[in-house]
Structures are given as structure tokens and as C-alpha cells.
Design a protein around this motif. Structure first.
Motif, PDB file in Angstrom:
ATOM      1  N   MET A 122       0.846  -1.176   0.000  1.00 13.17           N
ATOM      2  CA  MET A 122       0.000   0.000   0.000  1.00 13.17           C
ATOM      3  C   MET A 122       0.891   1.238   0.000  1.00 13.17           C
ATOM      4  O   MET A 122       1.887   1.296   0.702  1.00 13.17           O
ATOM      5  CB  MET A 122      -0.894   0.001   1.248  1.00 13.17           C
ATOM      6  CG  MET A 122      -1.682   1.282   1.397  1.00 13.17           C
ATOM      7  SD  MET A 122      -3.013   1.238   2.585  1.00 13.17           S
ATOM      8  CE  MET A 122      -2.140   1.524   4.092  1.00 13.17           C
ATOM      9  N   ARG A 158      -6.880   7.045  -1.822  1.00 12.46           N
ATOM     10  CA  ARG A 158      -6.928   6.680  -0.407  1.00 12.46           C
ATOM     11  C   ARG A 158      -8.072   5.708  -0.128  1.00 12.46           C
ATOM     12  O   ARG A 158      -7.941   4.805   0.692  1.00 12.46           O
ATOM     13  CB  ARG A 158      -7.046   7.921   0.480  1.00 12.46           C
ATOM     14  CG  ARG A 158      -5.878   8.895   0.391  1.00 12.46           C
ATOM     15  CD  ARG A 158      -4.491   8.275   0.355  1.00 12.46           C
ATOM     16  NE  ARG A 158      -4.189   7.475   1.515  1.00 12.46           N
ATOM     17  CZ  ARG A 158      -3.246   6.524   1.569  1.00 12.46           C
ATOM     18  NH1 ARG A 158      -2.525   6.247   0.516  1.00 12.46           N
ATOM     19  NH2 ARG A 158      -3.044   5.850   2.670  1.00 12.46           N
ATOM     20  N   VAL A 159      -9.192   5.870  -0.801  1.00 11.39           N
ATOM     21  CA  VAL A 159     -10.292   4.907  -0.656  1.00 11.39           C
ATOM     22  C   VAL A 159      -9.849   3.536  -1.136  1.00 11.39           C
ATOM     23  O   VAL A 159     -10.009   2.532  -0.450  1.00 11.39           O
ATOM     24  CB  VAL A 159     -11.558   5.378  -1.410  1.00 11.39           C
ATOM     25  CG1 VAL A 159     -12.580   4.255  -1.512  1.00 11.39           C
ATOM     26  CG2 VAL A 159     -12.166   6.595  -0.723  1.00 11.39           C
ATOM     27  N   TRP A 160      -9.257   3.470  -2.328  1.00 13.27           N
ATOM     28  CA  TRP A 160      -8.823   2.186  -2.877  1.00 13.27           C
ATOM     29  C   TRP A 160      -7.693   1.570  -2.063  1.00 13.27           C
ATOM     30  O   TRP A 160      -7.545   0.344  -2.037  1.00 13.27           O
ATOM     31  CB  TRP A 160      -8.416   2.326  -4.338  1.00 13.27           C
ATOM     32  CG  TRP A 160      -9.606   2.130  -5.227  1.00 13.27           C
ATOM     33  CD1 TRP A 160     -10.317   3.104  -5.858  1.00 13.27           C
ATOM     34  CD2 TRP A 160     -10.247   0.891  -5.551  1.00 13.27           C
ATOM     35  NE1 TRP A 160     -11.362   2.540  -6.556  1.00 13.27           N
ATOM     36  CE2 TRP A 160     -11.331   1.182  -6.384  1.00 13.27           C
ATOM     37  CE3 TRP A 160     -10.000  -0.439  -5.201  1.00 13.27           C
ATOM     38  CZ2 TRP A 160     -12.173   0.194  -6.885  1.00 13.27           C
ATOM     39  CZ3 TRP A 160     -10.850  -1.418  -5.706  1.00 13.27           C
ATOM     40  CH2 TRP A 160     -11.918  -1.100  -6.533  1.00 13.27           C
ATOM     41  N   ALA A 161      -6.893   2.375  -1.383  1.00 15.80           N
ATOM     42  CA  ALA A 161      -5.823   1.838  -0.551  1.00 15.80           C
ATOM     43  C   ALA A 161      -6.389   1.031   0.615  1.00 15.80           C
ATOM     44  O   ALA A 161      -5.719   0.153   1.152  1.00 15.80           O
ATOM     45  CB  ALA A 161      -4.942   2.972  -0.019  1.00 15.80           C
ATOM     46  N   ARG A 162      -7.623   1.286   0.992  1.00 10.38           N
ATOM     47  CA  ARG A 162      -8.262   0.594   2.111  1.00 10.38           C
ATOM     48  C   ARG A 162      -9.071  -0.629   1.667  1.00 10.38           C
ATOM     49  O   ARG A 162      -9.591  -1.353   2.508  1.00 10.38           O
ATOM     50  CB  ARG A 162      -9.171   1.548   2.873  1.00 10.38           C
ATOM     51  CG  ARG A 162      -8.408   2.675   3.526  1.00 10.38           C
ATOM     52  CD  ARG A 162      -9.362   3.611   4.249  1.00 10.38           C
ATOM     53  NE  ARG A 162      -8.625   4.663   4.923  1.00 10.38           N
ATOM     54  CZ  ARG A 162      -8.148   4.569   6.152  1.00 10.38           C
ATOM     55  NH1 ARG A 162      -8.313   3.479   6.847  1.00 10.38           N
ATOM     56  NH2 ARG A 162      -7.496   5.577   6.684  1.00 10.38           N
ATOM     57  N   ILE A 163      -9.201  -0.848   0.378  1.00 11.93           N
ATOM     58  CA  ILE A 163      -9.999  -1.964  -0.135  1.00 11.93           C
ATOM     59  C   ILE A 163      -9.078  -3.133  -0.456  1.00 11.93           C
ATOM     60  O   ILE A 163      -8.136  -2.996  -1.238  1.00 11.93           O
ATOM     61  CB  ILE A 163     -10.791  -1.531  -1.386  1.00 11.93           C
ATOM     62  CG1 ILE A 163     -11.776  -0.422  -1.008  1.00 11.93           C
ATOM     63  CG2 ILE A 163     -11.495  -2.725  -2.021  1.00 11.93           C
ATOM     64  CD1 ILE A 163     -12.484   0.222  -2.170  1.00 11.93           C
ATOM     65  N   GLY A 164      -9.358  -4.270   0.147  1.00 11.51           N
ATOM     66  CA  GLY A 164      -8.529  -5.449  -0.049  1.00 11.51           C
ATOM     67  C   GLY A 164      -8.901  -6.272  -1.260  1.00 11.51           C
ATOM     68  O   GLY A 164      -8.130  -7.100  -1.729  1.00 11.51           O
ATOM     69  N   THR A 213      -6.851  -6.422   3.943  1.00 17.67           N
ATOM     70  CA  THR A 213      -7.443  -5.088   4.020  1.00 17.67           C
ATOM     71  C   THR A 213      -6.620  -4.237   4.952  1.00 17.67           C
ATOM     72  O   THR A 213      -5.939  -4.737   5.836  1.00 17.67           O
ATOM     73  CB  THR A 213      -8.910  -5.140   4.528  1.00 17.67           C
ATOM     74  OG1 THR A 213      -8.927  -5.750   5.814  1.00 17.67           O
ATOM     75  CG2 THR A 213      -9.793  -5.895   3.573  1.00 17.67           C
ATOM     76  N   HIS A 214      -6.662  -2.952   4.752  1.00 14.11           N
ATOM     77  CA  HIS A 214      -5.924  -2.004   5.586  1.00 14.11           C
ATOM     78  C   HIS A 214      -6.906  -0.987   6.120  1.00 14.11           C
ATOM     79  O   HIS A 214      -7.780  -0.538   5.422  1.00 14.11           O
ATOM     80  CB  HIS A 214      -4.831  -1.300   4.775  1.00 14.11           C
ATOM     81  CG  HIS A 214      -3.817  -2.247   4.246  1.00 14.11           C
ATOM     82  ND1 HIS A 214      -2.805  -2.735   5.023  1.00 14.11           N
ATOM     83  CD2 HIS A 214      -3.668  -2.812   3.029  1.00 14.11           C
ATOM     84  CE1 HIS A 214      -2.051  -3.553   4.288  1.00 14.11           C
ATOM     85  NE2 HIS A 214      -2.573  -3.608   3.079  1.00 14.11           N
ATOM     86  N   GLY A 215      -6.676  -0.544   7.338  1.00 13.32           N
ATOM     87  CA  GLY A 215      -7.449   0.556   7.885  1.00 13.32           C
ATOM     88  C   GLY A 215      -8.443   0.101   8.847  1.00 13.32           C
ATOM     89  O   GLY A 215      -9.278   0.623   9.354  1.00 13.32           O
TER      90      GLY A 215
END
Length: 72
Positions: free
Chosen positions: A1, A56-62, A70-72
Motif C-alpha cells: 500500500m 486513499r479509498v482504494w488503498a483501504r480496499i482489499g 485489508t488495511h485501515g
């Protein structure tokens, strides 16, 4: 990420290219460097904001990542 700083730098560089391109298109379409530049600047600021939020939204989607982490 990607880190937030990396995302922002990528967005700034991408939008700098877009600013140059849109300035040239605006100049060609309006005949005015001021009007074309203003149009390009507004477009770039909107695009930069949307791009950072999108990344940033896509960075949290696994979904679609190997391992489905998943992150966040």
C-alpha cells in the motif's frame, strides 16, 4: 500500500502534466493564455482533490489483492 505522502506526490506530478496539457488546450480553444490557464488551474485543483481521495479509498480496499488483505 502506498503511503499518504506517496499518493500526494503522485497526484501532484500527474496533475502538473495535466495542467500543462490543459493550459495548451485552453490557449488553443480560447486564444487567451489567461483564460486557458485559469480553466486549466481550476480543472487541476478539482482533479488533484478527487485523485487523492480516490487513491486513499482504494488503498483501504482489499478486494483483488493477493491474500485479500485489508488495511485501515
Amino acid at each position: 500500500m502506498d503511503t499518504g505522502k506517496r499518493t500526494i506526490l503522485k497526484a501532484i506530478l500527474w496533475n502538473a502534466l495535466g495542467l500543462l496539457t490543459m493550459s495548451l488546450v485552453g490557449l488553443a480553444m480560447t486564444g487567451s493564455a489567461a483564460v486557458g490557464g485559469a480553466m486549466a488551474l481550476v480543472n487541476t485543483l478539482i482533479g488533484l482533490t478527487c485523485y487523492v481521495a480516490y487513491e486513499r479509498v482504494w488503498a483501504r480496499i482489499g478486494w483483488g489483492r493477493s491474500g485479500g488483505q485489508t488495511h485501515g
